[in-house]
Design an enzyme around this catalytic site. Structure first.
Site, PDB file in Angstrom:
ATOM      1  N   HIS A  53      -5.178  -6.310  -5.844  1.00 53.15           N
ATOM      2  CA  HIS A  53      -3.910  -6.159  -5.141  1.00 53.15           C
ATOM      3  C   HIS A  53      -4.056  -6.635  -3.695  1.00 53.15           C
ATOM      4  O   HIS A  53      -5.161  -6.760  -3.174  1.00 53.15           O
ATOM      5  CB  HIS A  53      -3.467  -4.696  -5.147  1.00 53.15           C
ATOM      6  CG  HIS A  53      -2.998  -4.202  -6.478  1.00 53.15           C
ATOM      7  ND1 HIS A  53      -2.482  -2.936  -6.651  1.00 53.15           N
ATOM      8  CD2 HIS A  53      -2.947  -4.791  -7.692  1.00 53.15           C
ATOM      9  CE1 HIS A  53      -2.136  -2.772  -7.911  1.00 53.15           C
ATOM     10  NE2 HIS A  53      -2.414  -3.886  -8.572  1.00 53.15           N
ATOM     11  N   GLU A  55      -3.456  -5.230  -0.745  1.00 54.25           N
ATOM     12  CA  GLU A  55      -4.120  -4.342   0.214  1.00 54.25           C
ATOM     13  C   GLU A  55      -5.637  -4.417   0.050  1.00 54.25           C
ATOM     14  O   GLU A  55      -6.381  -4.438   1.030  1.00 54.25           O
ATOM     15  CB  GLU A  55      -3.637  -2.897   0.029  1.00 54.25           C
ATOM     16  CG  GLU A  55      -2.148  -2.701   0.277  1.00 54.25           C
ATOM     17  CD  GLU A  55      -1.276  -2.902  -0.954  1.00 54.25           C
ATOM     18  OE1 GLU A  55      -0.159  -2.374  -0.962  1.00 54.25           O
ATOM     19  OE2 GLU A  55      -1.698  -3.589  -1.914  1.00 54.25           O
ATOM     20  N   CYS A  79       0.704   1.066  -4.018  1.00 56.16           N
ATOM     21  CA  CYS A  79       0.724   1.849  -5.253  1.00 56.16           C
ATOM     22  C   CYS A  79       0.123   3.240  -5.067  1.00 56.16           C
ATOM     23  O   CYS A  79      -0.797   3.441  -4.289  1.00 56.16           O
ATOM     24  CB  CYS A  79       0.026   1.097  -6.391  1.00 56.16           C
ATOM     25  SG  CYS A  79      -1.714   0.717  -6.116  1.00 56.16           S
TER      26      CYS A  79
END
Length: 147
Positions: A53, A55, A79
């Protein structure tokens, strides 16, 4: 500060746009990390196929605690939980020691939504809606697929 925030979020949107259509079933997200001095120290976007992801991509080069006191600009709510059992992006930001998270669009995915609340529960300031209209177009198909 607002103009700087917009500039950093627009860069995160550029990163997400560049990966749009390359992330499989996952949405394309952009993340920019800005140090306490106001300079960008890292950035990332959701990788091809949807993992890692954004991040995780942005925090990786900072070796964990390199983001202490930083601000994270993220195009989609980090998330709350991962479908593959890895650490959620909200948890990664908390553990990295960021002082503030700015989110363009809130996530509607059942495992994604709730990341904001987790970050706030850790005592970190969260702002939402910056450049939302600009970023929202990136997530229309993703959100439609959840229906």
């Amino acid at each position: 500060m607002k103009t700087q925030d917009e500039g950093h979020m627009r860069r995160a949107i550029e990163l997400a746009r560049a990966q749009h259509g390359r992330t499989g079933q996952n949405p394309s997200v952009g993340c920019v990390i800005v140090g306490p001095d106001g300079r960008r120290i890292s950035e990332g976007a959701t990788a091809d196929g949807g993992r890692p992801h954004a991040e995780e991509m942005a925090l990786g080069p900072l070796q964990g605690r390199g983001a202490k006191g930083a601000i994270a600009y993220v195009t989609l709510e980090p998330c709350r939980e991962r479908t593959n059992g890895e650490s959620a992006c909200s948890k990664r930001l908390i553990e990295a020691g960021v002082s503030r998270v700015v989110i363009a669009v809130m996530d509607k995915h059942p495992k994604g939504s709730g990341g904001k609340a987790a970050i706030e529960a850790a005592g970190i300031s969260v702002e939402t809606g910056l450049c939302e209209a600009e970023a929202a177009a990136l997530y229309e198909d993703f959100f439609a697929s959840l229906a």
